[in-house]
Design a protein around this motif. Sequence first.
Motif, PDB file in Angstrom:
ATOM      1  N   ARG A 223     -13.541  -4.064  -5.878  1.00 38.52           N
ATOM      2  CA  ARG A 223     -13.736  -4.402  -4.482  1.00 38.52           C
ATOM      3  C   ARG A 223     -12.633  -4.398  -3.513  1.00 38.52           C
ATOM      4  O   ARG A 223     -12.732  -4.278  -2.368  1.00 38.52           O
ATOM      5  CB  ARG A 223     -13.997  -6.170  -4.483  1.00 38.52           C
ATOM      6  N   LEU A 224     -11.490  -3.851  -4.218  1.00 43.22           N
ATOM      7  CA  LEU A 224     -10.314  -3.623  -3.255  1.00 43.22           C
ATOM      8  C   LEU A 224     -10.273  -2.006  -3.005  1.00 43.22           C
ATOM      9  O   LEU A 224     -10.548  -1.391  -4.203  1.00 43.22           O
ATOM     10  CB  LEU A 224      -9.019  -4.014  -3.905  1.00 43.22           C
ATOM     11  N   ASP A 225      -9.959  -1.628  -2.128  1.00 43.95           N
ATOM     12  CA  ASP A 225      -9.695  -0.239  -1.920  1.00 43.95           C
ATOM     13  C   ASP A 225      -8.370   0.394  -2.302  1.00 43.95           C
ATOM     14  O   ASP A 225      -8.265   1.429  -2.743  1.00 43.95           O
ATOM     15  CB  ASP A 225      -9.768   0.233  -0.325  1.00 43.95           C
ATOM     16  N   LYS A 226      -7.377  -0.559  -2.106  1.00 41.80           N
ATOM     17  CA  LYS A 226      -6.040  -0.210  -2.606  1.00 41.80           C
ATOM     18  C   LYS A 226      -5.143  -1.233  -3.012  1.00 41.80           C
ATOM     19  O   LYS A 226      -5.302  -2.237  -2.572  1.00 41.80           O
ATOM     20  CB  LYS A 226      -5.001   0.634  -1.154  1.00 41.80           C
ATOM     21  N   VAL A 227      -4.519  -1.034  -3.948  1.00 38.46           N
ATOM     22  CA  VAL A 227      -3.633  -1.792  -4.652  1.00 38.46           C
ATOM     23  C   VAL A 227      -2.159  -1.279  -4.882  1.00 38.46           C
ATOM     24  O   VAL A 227      -2.158   0.026  -5.470  1.00 38.46           O
ATOM     25  CB  VAL A 227      -4.231  -2.297  -6.125  1.00 38.46           C
ATOM     26  N   THR A 228      -1.166  -2.016  -4.535  1.00 42.25           N
ATOM     27  CA  THR A 228       0.190  -1.668  -4.687  1.00 42.25           C
ATOM     28  C   THR A 228       0.978  -2.529  -5.484  1.00 42.25           C
ATOM     29  O   THR A 228       0.978  -3.776  -5.234  1.00 42.25           O
ATOM     30  CB  THR A 228       0.863  -1.689  -3.039  1.00 42.25           C
ATOM     31  N   PHE A 229       1.152  -2.055  -6.593  1.00 47.80           N
ATOM     32  CA  PHE A 229       2.496  -2.958  -7.502  1.00 47.80           C
ATOM     33  C   PHE A 229       3.717  -2.745  -7.092  1.00 47.80           C
ATOM     34  O   PHE A 229       4.365  -1.794  -7.145  1.00 47.80           O
ATOM     35  CB  PHE A 229       2.123  -2.478  -9.027  1.00 47.80           C
ATOM     36  N   ARG A 230       4.540  -3.936  -6.447  1.00 44.02           N
ATOM     37  CA  ARG A 230       5.775  -3.728  -6.124  1.00 44.02           C
ATOM     38  C   ARG A 230       6.525  -4.489  -7.256  1.00 44.02           C
ATOM     39  O   ARG A 230       6.309  -5.500  -7.646  1.00 44.02           O
ATOM     40  CB  ARG A 230       5.900  -4.592  -4.902  1.00 44.02           C
TER      41      ARG A 230
END
Length: 509
Positions: A223-230
Amino acid sequence: MIKLSFVPSARFARQSSLSAVLSAGLVMAAMAPAEAAKTTLNLGMSVEPTGLDPTIAAPVAIGQVTWQNVFEGLVRIDQAGKVQPQLAKSWEISPDGLTYTFKLQSGVRFHDGEAFDAAVAKFSLDRARGPDSVNPQKRFFASIASIDTPDAETLVLHLSAPTGSLIYWLGWPASVMVGPKTAAKDKVTPIGTGPFKFAGWAKGDKVELERNADYWNKDAAARLDKVTFRFIADPQAQAAALKAGDLDAFPEFAAPELMSSFDSDARLVTRIGNTELKVVAGMNNAKKPFDDKRVRQALMMAIDRKTVIDGAWSGLGTPIGSHYTPNDPGYQDMTGVLPYNVEKAKALLAEAGYPNGFTFTIKTPQMAYAPRSAEVMQAMLAETGVTMNIEPTEFPAKWVQDIMKDRNFDMTIVAHAEPLDIDIYARDPYYFNYKNPDFNALMKKVQETTDPAAQNAIYGQAQKILAEDVPALYLFVMPKLGVWDRKLKGLWENEPIPSNVLSGVSWEE
């Protein structure tokens, strides 16, 4: 007849114009859609993975980025810790437990377009079990004698011995399916079949994933377009990033003492869940004085687990008396087998020939729970005359070399993250240097049955042996400390397996 004309005043004209503007604004507002929900997520992790392929290295951070996001398995472990179908839609086990026949999903493709089929599944398992395999869980596949692929959607595993945990093991990160054309590069550019595709990795900072628009399972699409793991190691910096809104979530927050600092933040919620992280102080059972069970029992009785939890993890944790968590099937509370009792501990030490105690060194990795726990234990052991020196040890390189490879240690402390890994005490070699034929027989027996009730009974016997033999000091299970935006839905509150499963995560509108 005189015709009268009406000319509005300037004030009336202004009011009419204002009414018209307001009316138009109300109409436009009514026609405008509700504010769209966010489709991006910034998620924090304490540890940056060493690579992105969970089939070639053990650190849990690898799977926490890519398992169930980029890579998938024949089966998966769900939020309740149960096995569910995935790339295999069904399977059958022969009555003798030696043949497993899987029916595979059709129409599945890797992110680069390569088709997934039985031949690819065979490649993945052969790669994991072969002589050149570097898979961190190669033992999972040891009983697979041969693999047949009668057709593109049928995979048949022939085993050399019954293996009751095989289906469960096939759901682990180490068992994911990889593409023959891309497997060699998965460490830096992972290509799987999952709901997210790898987008980029800025070493020392972040890994980015993007939605896989061509994902095969429409019912579980991202459902998310983009995920960033910081990646942020310092707990104070983690907290600051959350409060500033630079991070939307930190599913495994590293500082229990800071959890209450989020109580006044209306945007954030905190969650305390279950994990498989068993904090144990492992002893070198082949080395004096730890080769004497009475000494090990004495050290266990010198430790008040609640005090350790209070000092090391702000009271957030569950005491354990064996290498088993309350989440595991067949769990039994063994904390009463060797309860805290300083006088009995002294008596056992005297019986073993150490009336005045002894001196040893504990090697502690730099993770926060380890030195904190060691400091509390140090003070408690001193009450029995035992002196414990604390030696900080860099993790993973130095710790792995000293403990796992060279066995150059007296005692160490580490959180074992693998679910249902009580069998490590039957592995030879393993860093405890613990040998008990009765325990080994139980671990063999549990694999010879697929009946859950029978397995649970065997696991109960195994827990009792470890609680009495004490090859390690069993301290506590670490909780899963989560902090995230209250509008964020679908993150796992509990952790039956180290992960950040994101396919079901979304924002409230």
